[in-house]
Write a protein that holds these residues in place. Sequence first.
Motif, PDB file in Angstrom:
ATOM      1  N   GLU A 237      46.627 -28.807-100.953  1.00  0.00           N
ATOM      2  CA  GLU A 237      45.780 -28.808-102.152  1.00  0.00           C
ATOM      3  C   GLU A 237      45.176 -30.173-102.424  1.00  0.00           C
ATOM      4  OE1 GLU A 237      47.393 -27.155-105.703  1.00  0.00           O
ATOM      5  OE2 GLU A 237      48.390 -25.531-104.644  1.00  0.00           O
ATOM      6  N   GLY A 238      45.940 -31.218-102.182  1.00  0.00           N
ATOM      7  CA  GLY A 238      45.447 -32.548-102.505  1.00  0.00           C
ATOM      8  C   GLY A 238      44.821 -33.265-101.326  1.00  0.00           C
ATOM      9  N   GLY A 239      44.741 -32.595-100.178  1.00  0.00           N
ATOM     10  CA  GLY A 239      44.222 -33.250 -98.988  1.00  0.00           C
ATOM     11  C   GLY A 239      42.739 -33.543 -99.084  1.00  0.00           C
ATOM     12  N   VAL A 240      42.354 -34.715 -98.569  1.00  0.00           N
ATOM     13  CA  VAL A 240      40.940 -35.074 -98.542  1.00  0.00           C
ATOM     14  C   VAL A 240      40.167 -34.080 -97.687  1.00  0.00           C
ATOM     15  CG1 VAL A 240      39.303 -36.863 -97.835  1.00  0.00           C
ATOM     16  CG2 VAL A 240      41.476 -37.505 -98.913  1.00  0.00           C
ATOM     17  N   GLU A 241      40.818 -33.599 -96.622  1.00  0.00           N
ATOM     18  CA  GLU A 241      40.146 -32.665 -95.713  1.00  0.00           C
ATOM     19  C   GLU A 241      39.750 -31.381 -96.429  1.00  0.00           C
ATOM     20  OE1 GLU A 241      43.110 -33.950 -95.278  1.00  0.00           O
ATOM     21  OE2 GLU A 241      43.284 -34.954 -93.321  1.00  0.00           O
ATOM     22  N   SER A 242      40.628 -30.869 -97.305  1.00  0.00           N
ATOM     23  CA  SER A 242      40.306 -29.647 -98.043  1.00  0.00           C
ATOM     24  C   SER A 242      39.045 -29.835 -98.872  1.00  0.00           C
ATOM     25  CB  SER A 242      41.466 -29.268 -98.982  1.00  0.00           C
ATOM     26  OG  SER A 242      42.617 -28.964 -98.254  1.00  0.00           O
ATOM     27  N   GLY A 243      38.975 -30.961 -99.567  1.00  0.00           N
ATOM     28  CA  GLY A 243      37.793 -31.245-100.380  1.00  0.00           C
ATOM     29  C   GLY A 243      36.537 -31.336 -99.548  1.00  0.00           C
ATOM     30  N   VAL A 245      35.902 -29.944 -96.565  1.00  0.00           N
ATOM     31  CA  VAL A 245      35.508 -28.646 -96.002  1.00  0.00           C
ATOM     32  C   VAL A 245      34.905 -27.748 -97.074  1.00  0.00           C
ATOM     33  CG1 VAL A 245      36.369 -26.557 -94.905  1.00  0.00           C
ATOM     34  CG2 VAL A 245      37.188 -28.787 -94.137  1.00  0.00           C
ATOM     35  N   LEU A 246      35.547 -27.660 -98.233  1.00  0.00           N
ATOM     36  CA  LEU A 246      35.049 -26.785 -99.292  1.00  0.00           C
ATOM     37  C   LEU A 246      33.759 -27.320 -99.905  1.00  0.00           C
ATOM     38  CD1 LEU A 246      38.419 -25.797-100.998  1.00  0.00           C
ATOM     39  CD2 LEU A 246      37.039 -24.464 -99.402  1.00  0.00           C
ATOM     40  N   ALA A 247      33.613 -28.652 -99.948  1.00  0.00           N
ATOM     41  CA  ALA A 247      32.353 -29.230-100.424  1.00  0.00           C
ATOM     42  C   ALA A 247      31.214 -28.902 -99.466  1.00  0.00           C
ATOM     43  CB  ALA A 247      32.489 -30.736-100.581  1.00  0.00           C
ATOM     44  N   ALA A 248      31.504 -28.869 -98.162  1.00  0.00           N
ATOM     45  CA  ALA A 248      30.473 -28.499 -97.172  1.00  0.00           C
ATOM     46  C   ALA A 248      30.035 -27.048 -97.383  1.00  0.00           C
ATOM     47  CB  ALA A 248      31.012 -28.691 -95.755  1.00  0.00           C
ATOM     48  N   TYR A 249      30.984 -26.179 -97.713  1.00  0.00           N
ATOM     49  CA  TYR A 249      30.661 -24.768 -98.004  1.00  0.00           C
ATOM     50  C   TYR A 249      29.700 -24.689 -99.192  1.00  0.00           C
ATOM     51  CZ  TYR A 249      31.851 -19.732 -98.006  1.00  0.00           C
ATOM     52  OH  TYR A 249      31.823 -18.359 -97.910  1.00  0.00           O
ATOM     53  N   ALA A 250      30.030 -25.420-100.256  1.00  0.00           N
ATOM     54  CA  ALA A 250      29.187 -25.415-101.455  1.00  0.00           C
ATOM     55  C   ALA A 250      27.827 -26.045-101.175  1.00  0.00           C
ATOM     56  CB  ALA A 250      29.888 -26.153-102.588  1.00  0.00           C
ATOM     57  N   SER A 281      31.453 -17.963 -90.861  1.00  0.00           N
ATOM     58  CA  SER A 281      32.887 -17.702 -91.023  1.00  0.00           C
ATOM     59  C   SER A 281      33.562 -17.517 -89.668  1.00  0.00           C
ATOM     60  CB  SER A 281      33.105 -16.461 -91.895  1.00  0.00           C
ATOM     61  OG  SER A 281      32.526 -16.636 -93.178  1.00  0.00           O
ATOM     62  N   ALA A 282      32.888 -16.817 -88.753  1.00  0.00           N
ATOM     63  CA  ALA A 282      33.456 -16.592 -87.423  1.00  0.00           C
ATOM     64  C   ALA A 282      33.606 -17.898 -86.642  1.00  0.00           C
ATOM     65  CB  ALA A 282      32.591 -15.609 -86.645  1.00  0.00           C
ATOM     66  N   LEU A 283      32.702 -18.837 -86.877  1.00  0.00           N
ATOM     67  CA  LEU A 283      32.777 -20.123 -86.173  1.00  0.00           C
ATOM     68  C   LEU A 283      34.035 -20.913 -86.524  1.00  0.00           C
ATOM     69  CD1 LEU A 283      29.050 -21.349 -86.386  1.00  0.00           C
ATOM     70  CD2 LEU A 283      30.301 -20.608 -84.348  1.00  0.00           C
ATOM     71  N   THR A 284      34.683 -20.582 -87.655  1.00  0.00           N
ATOM     72  CA  THR A 284      35.915 -21.295 -88.012  1.00  0.00           C
ATOM     73  C   THR A 284      37.004 -21.080 -86.967  1.00  0.00           C
ATOM     74  OG1 THR A 284      36.714 -19.419 -89.348  1.00  0.00           O
ATOM     75  CG2 THR A 284      35.434 -21.130 -90.480  1.00  0.00           C
ATOM     76  N   ASN A 290      40.343 -28.594 -86.829  1.00  0.00           N
ATOM     77  CA  ASN A 290      39.473 -29.762 -86.966  1.00  0.00           C
ATOM     78  C   ASN A 290      38.662 -29.659 -88.254  1.00  0.00           C
ATOM     79  OD1 ASN A 290      36.931 -31.373 -86.682  1.00  0.00           O
ATOM     80  ND2 ASN A 290      37.917 -31.961 -84.750  1.00  0.00           N
ATOM     81  N   PRO A 291      38.885 -30.559 -89.224  1.00  0.00           N
ATOM     82  CA  PRO A 291      38.184 -30.440 -90.508  1.00  0.00           C
ATOM     83  C   PRO A 291      36.674 -30.610 -90.393  1.00  0.00           C
ATOM     84  CG  PRO A 291      39.395 -32.512 -90.390  1.00  0.00           C
ATOM     85  CD  PRO A 291      39.819 -31.696 -89.217  1.00  0.00           C
ATOM     86  N   PHE A 292      36.228 -31.431 -89.441  1.00  0.00           N
ATOM     87  CA  PHE A 292      34.787 -31.648 -89.301  1.00  0.00           C
ATOM     88  C   PHE A 292      34.102 -30.404 -88.728  1.00  0.00           C
ATOM     89  CE2 PHE A 292      36.701 -35.886 -89.114  1.00  0.00           C
ATOM     90  CZ  PHE A 292      36.019 -36.494 -90.146  1.00  0.00           C
ATOM     91  N   TRP A 293      34.765 -29.735 -87.780  1.00  0.00           N
ATOM     92  CA  TRP A 293      34.207 -28.479 -87.267  1.00  0.00           C
ATOM     93  C   TRP A 293      34.210 -27.408 -88.357  1.00  0.00           C
ATOM     94  CZ3 TRP A 293      31.282 -26.573 -83.611  1.00  0.00           C
ATOM     95  CH2 TRP A 293      31.228 -25.193 -83.457  1.00  0.00           C
ATOM     96  N   LEU A 294      35.319 -27.327 -89.119  1.00  0.00           N
ATOM     97  CA  LEU A 294      35.376 -26.342 -90.196  1.00  0.00           C
ATOM     98  C   LEU A 294      34.298 -26.616 -91.247  1.00  0.00           C
ATOM     99  CD1 LEU A 294      39.221 -25.973 -90.746  1.00  0.00           C
ATOM    100  CD2 LEU A 294      37.680 -24.337 -89.656  1.00  0.00           C
ATOM    101  N   ALA A 295      34.053 -27.896 -91.526  1.00  0.00           N
ATOM    102  CA  ALA A 295      32.998 -28.237 -92.486  1.00  0.00           C
ATOM    103  C   ALA A 295      31.641 -27.774 -91.967  1.00  0.00           C
ATOM    104  CB  ALA A 295      32.985 -29.744 -92.738  1.00  0.00           C
ATOM    105  N   PHE A 296      31.393 -27.970 -90.666  1.00  0.00           N
ATOM    106  CA  PHE A 296      30.131 -27.519 -90.067  1.00  0.00           C
ATOM    107  C   PHE A 296      30.021 -25.993 -90.133  1.00  0.00           C
ATOM    108  CE2 PHE A 296      28.239 -25.714 -86.171  1.00  0.00           C
ATOM    109  CZ  PHE A 296      26.915 -26.094 -86.372  1.00  0.00           C
ATOM    110  N   ALA A 297      31.108 -25.305 -89.751  1.00  0.00           N
ATOM    111  CA  ALA A 297      31.085 -23.839 -89.740  1.00  0.00           C
ATOM    112  C   ALA A 297      30.843 -23.281 -91.143  1.00  0.00           C
ATOM    113  CB  ALA A 297      32.404 -23.306 -89.178  1.00  0.00           C
ATOM    114  N   LEU A 298      31.520 -23.853 -92.131  1.00  0.00           N
ATOM    115  CA  LEU A 298      31.367 -23.333 -93.484  1.00  0.00           C
ATOM    116  C   LEU A 298      30.059 -23.767 -94.119  1.00  0.00           C
ATOM    117  CD1 LEU A 298      34.994 -23.442 -94.905  1.00  0.00           C
ATOM    118  CD2 LEU A 298      33.749 -21.574 -93.822  1.00  0.00           C
ATOM    119  N   PHE A 299      29.475 -24.868 -93.651  1.00  0.00           N
ATOM    120  CA  PHE A 299      28.123 -25.189 -94.101  1.00  0.00           C
ATOM    121  C   PHE A 299      27.165 -24.084 -93.663  1.00  0.00           C
ATOM    122  CE2 PHE A 299      23.885 -26.921 -93.556  1.00  0.00           C
ATOM    123  CZ  PHE A 299      23.687 -27.606 -94.746  1.00  0.00           C
TER     124      PHE A 299
END
Length: 402
Positions: A237-243, A245-250, A281-284, A290-299
């Motif tokens: 919950e407090g991880g920088v990576e979570s923020g 990835v979810l910010a990339a989605y938004a 979503s499938a790209l996740t 990898n948080p950077f890949w997840l950020a790209f996929a969710l973007f």
Amino acid sequence: MSSYRELARTPGVGRIIAAQLTARFPSGMVSLGLLIHVEHLTHSYAAAGIVLAAMSIGQAAAGPITSRWMGRWGMRPVLTLLTALYATTIAVLALAPLPVPALIALGLIAGVSTPPVQSAVRTIYPKMVNSRQLGALYSLDASLQEIIWVAAPVLVTFLALQVSSVVALLVISVIALGGGAWFILSPEVGRVRIPRSRTALGRVLRKPTVLLTTGIGVLFIGSAAAIEAGVVAAFGEGGVESGLVLAAYALGSLTGGLGSGGIPMSRWSAARRLVIVAIGSALTLVWVSNPFWLAFALFIAGVGFAPALAVMLAGTSASVKFSETAEAYGWINTGQLIGAALGSMAAGFAIDGNGPVGAYIVSIAMVVGAAIIAAVFHRAFPDLRHRDASPIPDTEQLPVIT
């Protein structure tokens, strides 16, 4: 972007968007704030979860009813009463050291009294702009609401953990009162009167577009909730990576929504835009750690998110009478709340069994299901390429003297 410049020059549009975002800002804060506060108070996450469930049940059950009330008693009286009750309930939750059953009852009251600002403003929009601008306005609305889901959780988490959970809930109460007053006192709210609906509660669900949009919303928003649960499970919950990835989605949603405002909406638009969400979503699954890949996929997924929501909002507006719009949006919001609960629950079970990748699979399955339904029943969406998204005018028989 010319459509947005034109909207910016339209009197009242900027003000009503800012006011409704402020009034709705507590909705992005209250779940986390209440979770942290009740856990601190009772030392039990189970108790906190039950209180949140009670609030969600109250919101889902009351949404269509309170939205419909605005056509019966007027927007300002209904919004004023509910805003005052909601803010008071949150303040009592913050200040009173109550037993768990009382906290659950107050959570239910907070859910029932959540002001239907979202239904109100989306009912007002067709009366503020000309029909040609309405699609762009729904796209802008769907895009800018991402500000709530990015900034609000960060603010409430900081206040609850670094200052006090009591202060966090009191801030929610104050913002609800201030933002609600700003929205309620806006001239546009006073100028627009929703005609009283002459049909029974729930009859609007017989409209294929409303029923389809409500059903798709369960899967669509459930998919987003499952993705969020998977990201939090992966990085904490407090991880920088979570923020990140979810910010990339938004950010993807904001970008896609603003970029799609001028694109005409056909019967296939919802399915096409949901396919973009499904692809991202499938790209996740390609690189789940990898948080950077997840950020790209969710973007990529986000690029289709706000545009898909905008199609459903505009299609609903064009398919119902003006007197039915508030209730229709109330049902859609209820479907989304149910979807968020189901998505989070399914993702939780999947995470226990398979880790974060299980949540991603749940998310993919739900959004693919939404895209398939939108494609199979595409004829239920109106074709807005050659018509506007304005609601159907209310008509009634007039006595004729002969």
